[in-house]
Enzyme design. Structure first.
Site, mmCIF file in Angstrom:
data_model
loop_
_atom_site.group_PDB
_atom_site.id
_atom_site.type_symbol
_atom_site.label_atom_id
_atom_site.label_comp_id
_atom_site.label_asym_id
_atom_site.label_seq_id
_atom_site.Cartn_x
_atom_site.Cartn_y
_atom_site.Cartn_z
ATOM 1 N N ALA A 217 0.828 -1.209 0.000
ATOM 2 C CA ALA A 217 0.000 0.000 0.000
ATOM 3 C C ALA A 217 0.864 1.262 0.000
ATOM 4 O O ALA A 217 1.965 1.278 0.552
ATOM 5 C CB ALA A 217 -0.921 -0.006 1.216
ATOM 6 N N GLY B 156 0.488 -5.764 0.164
ATOM 7 C CA GLY B 156 -0.439 -5.834 -0.953
ATOM 8 C C GLY B 156 0.214 -6.268 -2.248
ATOM 9 O O GLY B 156 -0.453 -6.817 -3.128
ATOM 10 N N GLU C 88 0.055 -9.901 -2.088
ATOM 11 C CA GLU C 88 -1.348 -10.290 -2.244
ATOM 12 C C GLU C 88 -1.750 -10.254 -3.715
ATOM 13 O O GLU C 88 -2.520 -11.099 -4.185
ATOM 14 C CB GLU C 88 -2.245 -9.374 -1.416
ATOM 15 C CG GLU C 88 -2.120 -9.618 0.077
ATOM 16 C CD GLU C 88 -2.966 -8.679 0.907
ATOM 17 O OE1 GLU C 88 -3.832 -9.157 1.649
ATOM 18 O OE2 GLU C 88 -2.763 -7.448 0.797
ATOM 19 N N GLU D 43 2.109 -6.889 7.225
ATOM 20 C CA GLU D 43 1.133 -5.961 7.796
ATOM 21 C C GLU D 43 1.135 -5.930 9.316
ATOM 22 O O GLU D 43 0.865 -4.880 9.919
ATOM 23 C CB GLU D 43 -0.274 -6.317 7.294
ATOM 24 C CG GLU D 43 -0.560 -5.884 5.857
ATOM 25 C CD GLU D 43 -0.083 -6.900 4.833
ATOM 26 O OE1 GLU D 43 -0.383 -6.731 3.644
ATOM 27 O OE2 GLU D 43 0.619 -7.869 5.230
#
Length: 333
Positions: free
Chosen positions: A135, A180, A183, A203
């Site tokens: 992010a 992310g 991900e 995270e």
């Protein structure tokens, strides 16, 4: 009783599926997926980019520049026709996931999924040494708390749309894939990493949890126990360790150009292209849906997907080519 009742529903669904030759129709009928978004960039993205068939990956200094070049979309041509390369290009932000990148990737994915000419999608980075750093924390810090949830929901929806693309998807990880970024790679069918690449769901170091599918896709990739270990610790692994864990399919030695994973992904995509495109899509659908259910239901799903390839011209072409001892010429029909 629940299984029997479910089997009845599946049976009715499969009868409907066999009457519908459309792959997207089969997907909607089985998984009750939401309607396809209108692909705003379809006309633009379907144009073949001059020189798009080149093997070498464009880096940030060479990439086509525009006012919104966070994402480059290339439709390769020549022998590589059917391969689409999505290249992330945010060099100053280490390819961090921003609002604009989510928007652009969503539009690109929407355009690709309805294009029957696309056989394989490769996601890579146009920034040396980075796949995606997760992010955009600078942007996130400026968000009001009420904005965070909706943004994460959009990012999660993007990963789901990426994971639901009907054609094979390959993540070429030539650099760091964190949070992310990993991900995003987990949402792809196949992951290829340079041995020097760094990967991790970090995270918990920020007192949050993976929010774009990491807590669900990582356990499905490497098992629940190992996934818990990596997520609880926020540990980062390199390409070789990721391969040993089953996190990536291949770990390749990085080259001087810094695009070894991309080149391996391209080689793999070239193996997919000659195969029957409808068959490949149906195989992906059968696998993806089958692993979520019990074996008996999974076999019923396989039967329904097999029914989709029986009436195709490609199946007859495959038999004819075998008889004539020549390479088949599949058209996705």
């Amino acid at each position: 009783m629940a299984v029997l009742a479910g089997s009845g529903v599946l049976s009715r669904t499969f009868r409907s599926v066999t009457l519908c030759p459309s792959i997207n129709g089969a997907r909607r009928l089985y998984v009750n997926a939401k309607s396809l978004y209108h692909a705003l960039l379809t006309n633009e993205l379907q144009r073949l980019r001059p020189g798009g068939g080149t093997v070498g990956r464009l880096y940030s200094s060479e990439a086509k520049s525009s006012g919104a070049d966070d994402l480059s979309v290339r439709y390769l041509d020549g022998e590589d026709s059917g391969i689409v390369v999505l290249g992330i290009h945010r060099p100053k932000a280490k390819n961090a996931i921003s609002k604009n990148l989510v928007k652009m990737m969503t539009e690109a994915v929407d355009a690709v999924k309805s294009n029957k000419r696309v056989r394989t999608v490769i996601i890579c980075s146009l920034v040396p040494g980075i796949f995606c750093a997760g992010a955009d924390l600078k942007e996130r810090a400026k968000m009001h708390p009420s904005e965070v949830g909706p943004f994460v929901s959009k990012a999660r929806a993007l990963m789901n749309e990426l994971g639901n693309l009907p054609m094979p998807t390959i993540a070429a990880i030539d650099g760091a894939a964190l949070g992310g970024g990993l991900e995003m790679a987990l949402a792809c069918d196949i992951r290829i990493a340079a041995s020097t690449a760094k990967m991790g769901l970090v995270e918990t170091k920020l007192a949050i949890i993976p929010g774009a599918g990491g807590t669900q896709r990582l356990p499905r990739a490497i098992g629940a126990s190992l996934a818990k270990e990596l997520i609880f610790s926020g540990r980062v692994v390199d390409g070789d360790e990721a391969k040993s864990l089953g996190l990536v399919n291949h770990s390749v030695e990085q080259n001087k150009a810094g695009d070894a994973a991309y080149r391996k992904a391209l080689d793999l995509a070239r193996e997919f292209i000659p195969q029957g495109p409808i068959a490949v899509r149906m195989a992906k659908l059968a696998i993806n849906q089958g692993i979520e259910v019990d074996l008996a239901t999974g076999l019923a799903i396989e039967e329904a997907c097999y029914a989709q390839v029986i009436p195709t011209k490609d199946r007859l072409e495959g038999l004819e080519a075998f008889k004539e001892k020549r390479p088949p010429r599949y058209k996705g029909e």
